[in-house]
Design an enzyme around this catalytic site. Structure first.
Site, PDB file in Angstrom:
ATOM      1  N   LYS A   1      23.805  12.169  68.246  1.00 37.53           N
ATOM      2  CA  LYS A   1      23.912  13.546  68.759  1.00 37.53           C
ATOM      3  C   LYS A   1      25.293  14.104  68.483  1.00 37.53           C
ATOM      4  O   LYS A   1      25.443  15.228  68.007  1.00 37.53           O
ATOM      5  CB  LYS A   1      23.637  13.574  70.271  1.00 37.53           C
ATOM      6  N   GLN A   4      22.209  11.687  79.347  1.00 40.42           N
ATOM      7  CA  GLN A   4      21.282  10.772  78.673  1.00 40.42           C
ATOM      8  C   GLN A   4      20.478   9.975  79.701  1.00 40.42           C
ATOM      9  O   GLN A   4      21.038   9.399  80.636  1.00 40.42           O
ATOM     10  CB  GLN A   4      22.079   9.824  77.758  1.00 40.42           C
ATOM     11  N   ASP A  41      18.434  20.304  77.786  1.00 40.04           N
ATOM     12  CA  ASP A  41      17.274  19.415  77.805  1.00 40.04           C
ATOM     13  C   ASP A  41      16.031  20.133  78.340  1.00 40.04           C
ATOM     14  O   ASP A  41      14.913  19.636  78.191  1.00 40.04           O
ATOM     15  CB  ASP A  41      17.549  18.219  78.734  1.00 40.04           C
TER      16      ASP A  41
HETATM   17  N1  GUN Z   1      16.481   9.784  76.558  1.00 39.95           N
HETATM   18  C1  GUN Z   1      15.538   9.730  75.572  1.00 39.95           C
HETATM   19  N2  GUN Z   1      15.239  10.964  75.135  1.00 39.95           N
HETATM   20  C2  GUN Z   1      16.000  11.826  75.833  1.00 39.95           C
HETATM   21  C3  GUN Z   1      16.137  13.253  75.823  1.00 39.95           C
HETATM   22  O1  GUN Z   1      15.481  13.982  75.075  1.00 39.95           O
HETATM   23  N3  GUN Z   1      17.041  13.757  76.697  1.00 39.95           N
HETATM   24  C4  GUN Z   1      17.762  12.967  77.538  1.00 39.95           C
HETATM   25  N4  GUN Z   1      18.615  13.571  78.356  1.00 39.95           N
HETATM   26  N5  GUN Z   1      17.653  11.651  77.583  1.00 39.95           N
HETATM   27  C5  GUN Z   1      16.773  11.091  76.730  1.00 39.95           C
END
Ligand code: GUN
Length: 296
Positions: free
Chosen positions: A53, A97, A120
Site C-alpha cells: 500500500k 489494517q 476503507d
Molecule cells: N485486511 C485485509 N483486507 C483489508 C482491507 O481491505 N482493509 C483493511 N483495513 N484491512 C484489511
C-alpha cells in the site's frame, strides 16, 4: 464456451495511472492527498499488504504515513492514534489494517475513524450511505469487483446477481453496489439451502467465502460472469514438499469452461483493492476541500 479472462492486474495498473494523472493536477493547485496506514502487530500477511500500500501510494504521487504499533499496544493507544490522524490536515485517508489483535475492539476502532477519512468504507455512516444511495466512501474490494464487472458488461440492470458471503467488508457492500446497479440480488452464505442451485441462477456470481475452490463449475450458469474474491493459500505438492500456491473460492478451470467471463486468482480482484483504496483517498482529498472528484 471458454470464458474471457478479466485482467484485474491490467485494469488496476490503468486505474493507478489515471489516479496519478489526477494527483498531478491536484499538485498544481497545491494539494497532495495523504494516506495514513495503521498496523498493529507483526502479522506477516498484513505487513506485506501495508508495504505494498505504501509503495503504491507514493507511486501515484500521494503522501504515505505509516504507523506501526506493537501487538501489545492497548486499545486506548490505537484510538488515540486514530484521533490524532482524524485531526491531522495532511491526512486525507485513514486505514487501520485488519485483523487487529484480539484485545482490541475492532468495531470501536472503525467507528472512531472520521467518516470523511474512512477510505476503507467500513464506518457505519459510510455503510449507511451506500445502503441509502447517498454518495460516500465505498469498501475497496467490492468497488474493485464492480469496476471489473462493468469492464465486461457496463449495464448490469435486471441481471440476477448472487453474492456468496455476507461479510461487512465484501459480501454486504457488494450486494448493495449490485442493487444500486438495478440487479436482482441474492446474498448466500454458509447456512443457505441448496447453495449450488442458488448459484446456478446467477448471471453474476461473486464468491467471497474464503474457502478454496468451493464454487464448482457445475454451480455456474452457462454464460455467467464470475468474480472470485478468494485468496487462499493451499499446499502444492507438485511444486515440491512444503510449497504452496494461491487459489480462489472458485474452481477456476471448471468455471472458466462454463462462464462468459471470469476473474483469475491471482491477478483478478486482488490488485483492484489497493487501486480502489488510492481512488478513495483521492475522493476523500477532493471532497474534504470541496473539489469535484476527477473522473478516473
Ligand atoms: N485486511 C485485509 N483486507 C483489508 C482491507 O481491505 N482493509 C483493511 N483495513 N484491512 C484489511
Amino acid at each position: 464456451m471458454s470464458a474471457q479472462i478479466i485482467d484485474g492486474k491490467a485494469y488496476a495498473a490503468g486505474l493507478r495511472q489515471r489516479i496519478a494523472g489526477a494527483v498531478g493536477d491536484l499538485a498544481g493547485r497545491g494539494v497532495t492527498p495523504g494516506l495514513a496506514v495503521v498496523l498493529v502487530g507483526e502479522d506477516p500477511a498484513s505487513q506485506i499488504y501495508v508495504t505494498n500500500k505504501a509503495r503504491q501510494t507514493l507511486e501515484v504521487g500521494m503522501r504515505s504515513f505509516e504507523h506501526k504499533l506493537p501487538a501489545t499496544a492497548s486499545e486506548a493507544e490505537v484510538l488515540s492514534l486514530v484521533q490524532k490522524l482524524n485531526a491531522d490536515p495532511a491526512v486525507d485517508g485513514i486505514l487501520v489494517q485488519l485483523p487487529l489483535p484480539k484485545h482490541i475492539d475492532t468495531q470501536k476502532v472503525i467507528e472512531t475513524v472520521d467518516p470523511a477519512k474512512d477510505v476503507d468504507g467500513f464506518h457505519p455512516i459510510n455503510a449507511g450511505r451506500l445502503m441509502t444511495g447517498v454518495p460516500g466512501l465505498v469498501s475497496c474490494t467490492p468497488l474493485g469487483c464492480l469496476l471489473l464487472l462493468q469492464s465486461v458488461k457496463p449495464d448490469l440492470a435486471g441481471l440476477d446477481a448472487v453474492v456468496v458471503g455476507r461479510s461487512n467488508i465484501v459480501g454486504k457492500p457488494m450486494a448493495q453496489l449490485l442493487l444500486a446497479q438495478s440487479c436482482t440480488v441474492t446474498v448466500a452464505h454458509s447456512r443457505t439451502k441448496d447453495l449450488p442451485d442458488v448459484c446456478r441462477r446467477a448471471d453474476i456470481l461473486v464468491a467471497a467465502v474464503g474457502r478454496p475452490e468451493m464454487v464448482r463449475g457445475n454451480w455456474v450458469k452457462p454464460g455467467a460472469i464470475v468474480i472470485d474474491v478468494g485468496i487462499n493459500r493451499v499446499p502444492n505438492p507438485a511444486a515440491g514438499e512444503g510449497k504452496t500456491r494461491v487459489v480462489g473460492d472458485v474452481a477456476y478451470a471448471e468455471a472458466a469452461a462454463v462462464a462468459s467471463a471470469i476473474t483469475p486468482v491471482p491477478g483478478g480482484v486482488g490488485p483492484m483493492t489497493i487501486a480502489c483504496l488510492l481512488r478513495n483517498t483521492l475522493e476523500a482529498a477532493c471532497r474534504r476541500r470541496g473539489l469535484a472528484m476527477p473522473g478516473v
